[in-house]
Design a protein around this motif. Structure first.
Motif, short mmCIF file in Angstrom:
data_model
loop_
_atom_site.label_atom_id
_atom_site.label_comp_id
_atom_site.label_asym_id
_atom_site.label_seq_id
_atom_site.Cartn_x
_atom_site.Cartn_y
_atom_site.Cartn_z
N ALA A 72 0.92 -1.16 -0.09
CA ALA A 72 0.14 0.01 0.02
C ALA A 72 0.90 1.14 0.03
O ALA A 72 0.65 2.09 -0.75
CB ALA A 72 -1.15 0.07 1.29
N VAL A 73 1.94 1.07 0.90
CA VAL A 73 2.78 2.42 0.69
C VAL A 73 3.61 2.57 -0.54
O VAL A 73 3.74 3.84 -1.06
CB VAL A 73 4.02 2.29 2.06
CG1 VAL A 73 5.04 3.44 2.11
CG2 VAL A 73 3.05 2.13 3.47
N LEU A 74 4.21 1.48 -0.86
CA LEU A 74 4.81 1.50 -2.43
C LEU A 74 3.75 2.00 -3.48
O LEU A 74 3.94 2.62 -4.32
CB LEU A 74 5.36 0.19 -2.82
CG LEU A 74 6.50 -0.33 -1.94
CD1 LEU A 74 6.99 -1.65 -2.28
CD2 LEU A 74 7.61 0.60 -2.03
N GLN A 75 2.42 1.62 -3.45
CA GLN A 75 1.35 2.12 -4.33
C GLN A 75 1.25 3.43 -4.46
O GLN A 75 1.12 3.96 -5.41
CB GLN A 75 0.17 1.11 -4.15
CG GLN A 75 0.22 -0.22 -4.44
CD GLN A 75 0.59 -0.11 -6.05
OE1 GLN A 75 1.54 -0.53 -6.81
NE2 GLN A 75 -0.52 -0.18 -7.08
N GLU A 76 1.25 3.94 -3.06
CA GLU A 76 0.91 5.21 -3.00
C GLU A 76 2.18 6.20 -3.43
O GLU A 76 1.94 7.30 -4.14
CB GLU A 76 0.78 5.70 -1.42
CG GLU A 76 0.33 7.07 -1.38
CD GLU A 76 0.26 7.20 0.58
OE1 GLU A 76 0.73 8.23 0.80
OE2 GLU A 76 -0.72 6.55 0.79
N ARG A 77 3.22 5.64 -3.12
CA ARG A 77 4.71 6.30 -3.56
C ARG A 77 4.73 6.32 -5.40
O ARG A 77 5.02 7.45 -5.85
CB ARG A 77 5.78 5.72 -2.88
CG ARG A 77 7.01 6.35 -3.39
CD ARG A 77 7.11 7.76 -2.85
NE ARG A 77 8.31 8.29 -3.13
CZ ARG A 77 8.42 9.76 -3.70
NH1 ARG A 77 7.29 10.37 -3.93
NH2 ARG A 77 9.57 10.12 -3.90
N GLU A 82 4.29 8.77 -10.52
CA GLU A 82 3.79 8.75 -11.78
C GLU A 82 3.04 10.13 -12.09
O GLU A 82 3.22 10.67 -13.24
CB GLU A 82 2.60 7.71 -11.65
CG GLU A 82 3.10 6.57 -12.26
CD GLU A 82 2.21 5.20 -12.31
OE1 GLU A 82 1.05 5.47 -11.74
OE2 GLU A 82 2.37 4.29 -12.62
N GLU A 83 2.43 10.85 -11.07
CA GLU A 83 1.85 12.14 -11.15
C GLU A 83 2.94 13.18 -11.50
O GLU A 83 2.90 13.94 -12.38
CB GLU A 83 1.18 12.42 -10.00
CG GLU A 83 0.19 13.63 -9.93
CD GLU A 83 -0.45 14.20 -8.71
OE1 GLU A 83 -0.58 15.41 -8.21
OE2 GLU A 83 -1.29 13.06 -8.51
N THR A 84 4.04 13.08 -10.71
CA THR A 84 5.28 13.78 -10.96
C THR A 84 5.72 13.89 -12.23
O THR A 84 6.27 14.71 -12.99
CB THR A 84 6.25 13.74 -9.67
OG1 THR A 84 5.71 13.96 -8.64
CG2 THR A 84 7.41 14.67 -9.89
N ASN A 85 5.95 12.62 -12.68
CA ASN A 85 6.48 12.25 -13.82
C ASN A 85 5.55 12.75 -15.25
O ASN A 85 6.16 13.37 -15.93
CB ASN A 85 6.58 10.89 -14.11
CG ASN A 85 7.45 10.45 -15.42
OD1 ASN A 85 8.38 11.05 -15.85
ND2 ASN A 85 6.98 9.39 -16.11
#
Length: 125
Positions: A72-77, A82-85
């Motif tokens: 869950a933590v990795l998915q959030e990160r 992806e949004e930043t990219n």
């Protein structure tokens, strides 16, 4: 208690910040009074042992810990990255367009200068 830049003592209040399922996700220290604010439970001091424990108004804090799954933590990160990219890709496209416009403008100016130089050379010859 902390001391601010004017040497005034400021009393800090401590709260456990809860998720919707009443699991503590953060310990907050603030001079503000958050008593009664949804999602914040007053605690006597800064106590990180409450992190990931569930709070119940009747029974208090659970012994069991509900730590977030690594996935869950990795998915959030990953979602944040992806949004930043995506934002950076869009910004890059915009910068390339601006650069192309500048290059075109400069080419036009160079051509105009070459024509002016040629005309001056013809007059002087």
């Amino acid at each position: 208690m902390i001391i601010n830049e004017r040497n005034n003592k400021i009393k800090l209040n401590y709260y456990a910040r809860l998720k919707e399922d009443n699991v503590c996700i953060e310990i907050v220290s603030t001079p503000k009074n958050l008593k009664g604010v949804k999602g914040y439970v007053p605690i006597p001091d800064y106590n990180e042992t409450l992190l990931y424990r569930k709070y119940d108004e009747v029974t208090g804090w659970s012994e069991e810990r509900y730590e977030p799954e690594v996935d869950a933590v990795l998915q959030e990160r990953i979602q944040e990255l992806e949004e930043t990219n995506s934002n950076l890709i869009q910004e890059n496209i915009e910068l390339k367009l601006a650069l192309a416009e500048l290059a075109e403008s400069n080419e036009t100016k160079i051509t105009e200068l070459q024509i002016a130089i040629a005309e001056l050379a013809e007059r002087g010859a």
